[in-house]
Each structure stands twice: as C-alpha cells, then as structure tokens.
Design an enzyme around this catalytic site. Structure first.
Site, PDB file in Angstrom:
ATOM      1  N   HIS A 137      62.685 -22.378 155.055  1.00 42.48           N
ATOM      2  CA  HIS A 137      61.287 -22.729 155.285  1.00 42.48           C
ATOM      3  C   HIS A 137      61.102 -23.138 156.742  1.00 42.48           C
ATOM      4  O   HIS A 137      62.065 -23.478 157.430  1.00 42.48           O
ATOM      5  CB  HIS A 137      60.884 -23.892 154.378  1.00 42.48           C
ATOM      6  CG  HIS A 137      61.895 -24.996 154.336  1.00 42.48           C
ATOM      7  ND1 HIS A 137      62.837 -25.106 153.334  1.00 42.48           N
ATOM      8  CD2 HIS A 137      62.151 -26.024 155.180  1.00 42.48           C
ATOM      9  CE1 HIS A 137      63.604 -26.151 153.563  1.00 42.48           C
ATOM     10  NE2 HIS A 137      63.216 -26.731 154.683  1.00 42.48           N
TER      11      HIS A 137
ATOM     12  N   ASP B  99      71.084 -24.312 155.290  1.00 42.98           N
ATOM     13  CA  ASP B  99      70.346 -25.270 154.477  1.00 42.98           C
ATOM     14  C   ASP B  99      69.707 -24.599 153.263  1.00 42.98           C
ATOM     15  O   ASP B  99      69.113 -23.532 153.375  1.00 42.98           O
ATOM     16  CB  ASP B  99      69.243 -25.890 155.350  1.00 42.98           C
ATOM     17  CG  ASP B  99      68.476 -26.978 154.634  1.00 42.98           C
ATOM     18  OD1 ASP B  99      69.115 -27.956 154.208  1.00 42.98           O
ATOM     19  OD2 ASP B  99      67.248 -26.857 154.495  1.00 42.98           O
TER      20      ASP B  99
ATOM     21  N   GLU C 153      75.109 -25.019 151.954  1.00 44.83           N
ATOM     22  CA  GLU C 153      74.605 -26.234 151.307  1.00 44.83           C
ATOM     23  C   GLU C 153      73.931 -25.820 150.005  1.00 44.83           C
ATOM     24  O   GLU C 153      72.758 -25.474 149.963  1.00 44.83           O
ATOM     25  CB  GLU C 153      73.602 -26.974 152.201  1.00 44.83           C
ATOM     26  CG  GLU C 153      73.249 -28.349 151.632  1.00 44.83           C
ATOM     27  CD  GLU C 153      71.800 -28.536 151.206  1.00 44.83           C
ATOM     28  OE1 GLU C 153      71.519 -29.541 150.540  1.00 44.83           O
ATOM     29  OE2 GLU C 153      70.942 -27.699 151.515  1.00 44.83           O
TER      30      GLU C 153
ATOM     31  N   HIS D 110      73.604 -37.446 153.902  1.00 41.03           N
ATOM     32  CA  HIS D 110      72.276 -37.993 154.186  1.00 41.03           C
ATOM     33  C   HIS D 110      71.367 -37.854 152.969  1.00 41.03           C
ATOM     34  O   HIS D 110      70.285 -38.410 152.934  1.00 41.03           O
ATOM     35  CB  HIS D 110      71.664 -37.261 155.377  1.00 41.03           C
ATOM     36  CG  HIS D 110      71.302 -35.844 155.024  1.00 41.03           C
ATOM     37  ND1 HIS D 110      72.253 -34.865 154.838  1.00 41.03           N
ATOM     38  CD2 HIS D 110      70.113 -35.263 154.759  1.00 41.03           C
ATOM     39  CE1 HIS D 110      71.644 -33.743 154.491  1.00 41.03           C
ATOM     40  NE2 HIS D 110      70.350 -33.950 154.433  1.00 41.03           N
TER      41      HIS D 110
END
Ligand code: GLC
Length: 629
Positions: A183, A282, A324, A388
């Site tokens: 995105h 990601d 990920e 995180h």
C-alpha cells in the site's frame, strides 16, 4: 500497447528497451539472461491477459539495467562479496538490531552516533523502521509511505541515508529497510492522482463506485485493524470505496495491473542503490486479491515476490528479501525460498516462546521446533523475542489439538495472561485490536514488561534472558529489539498523545531509555544484570560455530517444562536445554546417555559430567557442547 508473447520475442523487446535507456553492460547481460526466462514466465502467469504485459516487462528490465549502471561501485563490490558467499547471513556472528530512527536516536545523524554502541553490542544487521516521507500525525509508525524516494525531513535526507548505509557497512553492519509495497499512504502522488480522477492512477488502486464489490469481497476477508475501520474498504470523499487493509490512510495497490509492478520495482531499485542490503517485504500475505477468497497468501502473492526477486537479482545481486508474514505457520514457510524471500520472521517460535513462559509448559514450542523449524537450503529464520508489532497467537489449531489444547480458548487465555487480567500473571501487557465481534485480540508490551520485570516478579529477568537464549540459539539471524537488552519497560505515555492513543503498540515503542543504558554496567540494577547476561550470550554465540545455519535436531526429555534441541557442528554439537517452568528440573543421566559424559557449559565456561545428571533452575537454560557417543 503490446501484450506478452513468446520468451524470445519479449526478450528482444526488453533488450531493446534496456539499450534505449543506456548501455547494457556484460555483467548485466549475463544476469539478464539468467533471470529473464523466469521473469517472463512469472509475468505470463500474472499478466498474460493484460494488453500491456510485454511493454511493462520491457520497461521493468530497462529500469533494472539503468539502475545497475547507476549503482555505486562500493555496492557492486559488496554484490560480488555476497554472491561469492550467498549464505553470509547463516553465520554465527550474525546479530540483528531494530529501532525507530526518531525514538532511538532523534534522526539519522543520531543513529550514526550510535554506531560505536552497535559495535559494542555486536550488531551485524540494523533494521531501521520506516523512515520515509509520510503524512504528518498518524502514519502507522511510518508504514504509510508518501514517497519512497524521500526521507521524512524530520529524520534527515536520502543522501544522509546513503552515507549512513556506507558507514554501517564499514562497521560490518548491513542496513535493512522496509519495502512497504502492499500500500501507499493516501498522500502519495499516485494516490492523489487517483483521487483526482486520473484514470492511469485510478488503476493503481482498487476503487469501486458503490458497496457492491466491497460487500462481496468482505464476505471472506478478515478485519486487520478493526479499531480503525470495519472491513477492508474505506469511503473516499466523493463517495467511492477504496481497498484499505490496514489504516484508512493506507491504500492497497492493485498488483493485477502490471504498471503497478513496474512502478514499484522502480522504487525498489532506487532503494537498492542507496546501500540497503536486506529489504523487509512488508505485509506480503495481502498483495493479491481474489473475490471469494480471504485475499491472503494467494498463489499470485508468491509469483509477485518471485518477480521482484528476479528484478533484484538482475540489478542488485547482493541483496536479499526478508518476508513479513504473520499468518498460519504453513503459510509463513510458503514465502521462504532462495527464489522468493531468503529470510523470514519466525512468528511461531516467537509466539510460542511467550506461550511456554505463560503456561510453564514447553510442549507446543518443542512441537514447533520438532516439525516446523526446517527450511529449504539457502534460507534462514529471523528469530526474535518481540518486534515493533503486537504478538499474535499464530500457532496452528491442528498442532494444538494434537496436544489436547483448544486453540481458540488457549488464545483467550494467553490474551488474558499477557494483559495482566489472569490472576497471578507476571505480565504487564496491553490489548491490541480487541475485536468484540470475534473475541480476537493481540498483545502489546516490551519484553521486560511482558516477562515480569515491570511487575517485579522474581523470575522476570530470567525470563527476558531465557527468551533471548532461545532466539540466539535456534539458528538463522537473531534479532534484538534495541532497548530489550537493558530491559526497557513499557511506556504508557502514548495514551496521552492524541496521535498515538488509538494504537497500543506504542506502549512498546518508547524512546531510547537513556537511564537504563547508563546503568548497563551496574549489576545492582535490572538493566545492568540483563545487559551483562545478554552480552555474554551474544559473545558466546559469536564464537560457537555450531550456532551457524539452521539445522536443529530435537532433544526430548521427560519433563514438559523443558524444551530441548541440538545444533550440530562439524565435530561436536551444542545441546540446548531450557526450563520454562518455575521449579527446578533434574535431568537424569539416562536421558543424557547418548552423549559422552564429558561436556562443556559454554555460558558458565565450566566442565560438566553428564553422568551426574543436570539441574536446570527455574527459567534456566544451558548451552552445552557435547559429543554424541
Ligand atoms: C506490517 C507492519 C505493521 C504495519 C502493517 C501495515 O505488518 O509490521 O507495523 O502496521 O504492516 O503496513
């Protein structure tokens, strides 16, 4: 527009495009010849029915060739070193660290000032959290990117980033950055053009005039950030609906359009030439959508990653990808291969480490190590204790059922335990994205706060060290969330910050804890004790060749609270035994009789006679060098 044709015809078109963009040098040509057949096959599967398939492929190749021409010499030298030693990341000397630039050091110059500390710690890999231009205020910790070519001005400049990458490289540290390619932010130039009605860019996103298609998709998609918006779409000001898996200001790209692949490959190549060595891919599970499916981990997601991998192999051959995927363990491994992502987070081992500490029962973790640890040659896990992000309980229900555990109820228990709602819990965590509709939730908190240091539980520090002792000894790349080595506690101030209040993950993303770092040599403090024990483990790992690579041989004891495995080396093995329970466990000599009696404790540096058996203290572990009989 030209559609895809035969490999030969498209090869000619691609080479012509590359030549039109500049010189095609021999080194590039050799890699082009090696990679083009697979890139063409992938494009044919993904974009065989698109009228512009061939020209987008050619434009991608031309961009790769131009990128190689522009690649700085020192990076070409690094490419040569990496391709000569493609398993460089399997070394026992590897140690990763991760931090936010602003929170840990203010800005890029501050990170540079930390290099001596990173060396003290032994880092060889540094993941800087997203540092790109992003909307002011809420931007999902930088995961809403407005430009991949501009560093957020509050952190520094792209030139500074490239200089930092070079300095880190000289210090033996590889720079790792996110490639946030599922995105863009709603403020990205492409997004702005799409909103303004530019047809070319409207096709970069998934925009629908009314609720018909969104409703149809949402029959089968999952809500990722239900606190932010229900479902997978948000409404634009003009009434249309746009796909938005995460926050409402993060708009999913439409990879069914080959122009999107070409454009994002261009952004990837730009980053490659700044000196990044590992790209953290990601949210890989979400990149392809199909009606009637969960729109997660579809076969095309793999084809796309492989296509990016092929482009990178042409233009920046020393670089690798880290996946990920925080999903079912069968899906997690599906992304890992030398042709796709060489590295992957190991969310299962991470979550089950916490599961074992809560239950004082190591069987689920043992089962995962026994059957879900092995990986294809040339790939490795990134083993971590926390990141995180929140901790999600991504174990397979079918694995749990084999141990008589009900997955749904067990997750409920773990959430209660780690948010401190379970009586007697040592943990101080916070719920993240609690969904009353499904009963689902995840957990936020620093390692020390989750492990009991914040609650001043007697086993707190031991659990911090034990969790890291596992991540440091199961192979691949161990990854430390910087601050955890000094037992950083939760930072509750996010709740007073209007921008962060809605996202409880900020509880474990506090600023660099200066006070705790200042105490790191003072053994009368938790920070000092944890730091001393952690740095000892790091230095033992660095000098223990058995810890290289990923091979792991399970080792079972009769004790449910003990997790065991062996890491084989050339002549000897390291036996790891970890007790997740609150009481001492005695391992009898018979259990250890498969080894010569003389063993060596690598952490305490003393000889051990296995004929005496072994006593494992509560939350204790051993790293023993043993010789099989
Ligand atoms: C990844 C990141 C997470 C972010 C999401 C959306 O899962 O780790 O922090 O919110 O992607 O980009």
């Amino acid at each position: 527009m030209t559609a895809l044709s035969t490999p030969n015809a498209d090869r000619t078109t691609a080479l012509e495009a590359a030549e039109a963009a500049g010189r095609v040098d021999e080194a590039f040509l050799a890699r082009f010849d090696a990679q083009f057949p697979r890139l063409h096959a992938l494009f044919t599967q993904l974009y065989g029915d698109r009228p512009d398939g061939s020209e987008q492929l050619a434009a991608t190749v031309a961009a790769a060739s131009a990128s190689w021409n522009a690649r700085p010499l020192d990076l070409k030298v690094r490419d040569g070193q990496r391709t000569a030693d493609p398993e460089w990341f399997q070394s026992e000397r590897m140690l990763g660290g991760v931090c936010y630039v602003d929170r840990y050091a203010g800005n890029l110059a501050g990170i540079r000032d930390q290099i001596p500390y990173f060396r003290e710690l032994g880092l060889t890999y540094l993941h800087l959290m997203p540092l790109f231009d992003a909307p002011d205020g809420d931007n999902d910790g930088g995961y809403a990117v407005s430009s991949y070519r501009r560093v957020n001005p509050s952190l520094g400049t792209m030139a500074q980033l490239a200089e930092l990458a070079a300095e880190l490289r000289l210090a033996g540290i590889s720079l790792v950055l996110d490639f946030i390619f599922n995105h863009t932010s709603s403020e990205h130039e492409w997004a702005q053009k799409a909103v303004a009605g530019d047809a070319e860019y409207e096709d970069f996103y998934l925009i629908f005039p009314d609720r018909q298609m969104p409703d149809a998709y949402e029959q089968t998609t999952r809500e990722i950030f239900p606190d932010d918006h229900p479902g997978s779409f948000v409404q634009l000001a003009d009434g249309r609906w746009i796909w938005s898996t995460f926050y409402h200001y993060q708009w999913d790209l439409n990879y069914a359009n080959p122009a999107v692949f070409r454009a994002m490959a261009g952004e990837m190549l730009f980053l490659a030439n700044q000196g990044v060595e590992v790209l953290r891919m990601d949210a890989v599970a979400f990149i392809w959508k199909r009606l009637g499916t969960a729109c997660e981990s579809l076969p095309e997601a793999h084809l796309l990653l492989q296509a990016f991998n092929a482009v990178l192999a042409m233009a920046a051959p020393g670089m690798i990808f880290k996946s990920e995927a925080i999903v079912h363990p069968d899906e997690v491994v599906s992304y890992i291969s030398p042709d796709e992502c060489e590295l992957s987070y190991n969310p299962l081992q991470m979550a089950l480490t916490w599961e074992a500490l809560a239950t004082r029962d190591g069987r689920m973790l043992q089962q995962a190590l026994d059957r879900r640890h092995a990986l294809p040659a040339g790939t490795a896990w990134v083993n971590y204790v926390r990141s995180h992000d929140d901790i999600g309980w991504t174990f397979a229900d079918e694995d749990a059922a084999e141990l008589g555990i009900d997955g749904y109820r067990h997750r409920q228990f773990l959430n209660r335990f780690y948010t401190g709602r379970h009586e007697g819990s040592f943990a101080r965590g916070v719920a993240f994205q609690e969904n009353p509709a499904t009963g689902d939730a995840r957990v936020a908190g620093t390692t020390a706060s989750l492990a009991g240091v914040e609650a001043q539980d007697a086993g707190g520090e031991d659990r911090v060290v034990l969790a890291h002792a596992l991540a440091l000894s199961t192979g691949g790349v161990p990854l430390l969330y910087l601050g955890d080595e000094v037992a950083q506690l939760n930072d509750y101030s996010y709740a007073d910050d209007p921008v962060r209040r809605g996202d409880s993950r900020w509880v474990h993303r506090g600023n660099r804890p200066r006070d705790r770092y200042a105490q790191r040599d003072d053994p009368s403090t938790p920070a000092g004790r944890v730091y001393r024990r952690m740095t000892k483990l790091i230095s033992v790992r660095q000098s223990t060749p058995e810890f290289a690579g990923n091979e792991l041989i399970p080792f079972h004891t009769p004790h449910p609270s003990v997790v065991g495995y062996q890491r084989p080396g050339a002549a000897s093995r390291v036996l790891v035994l970890a007790n997740v329970g609150d009481t001492e466990v005695s391992i009898d000599p018979l259990t250890l009789s498969g080894f010569e009696r003389a063993a060596f404790d690598l952490v305490h540096t003393n000889d051990v006679d296995l004929d005496d058996g072994l006593a494992l203290p509560p939350h204790g572990f051993v790293w023993l060098r043993v010789t099989p009989v």
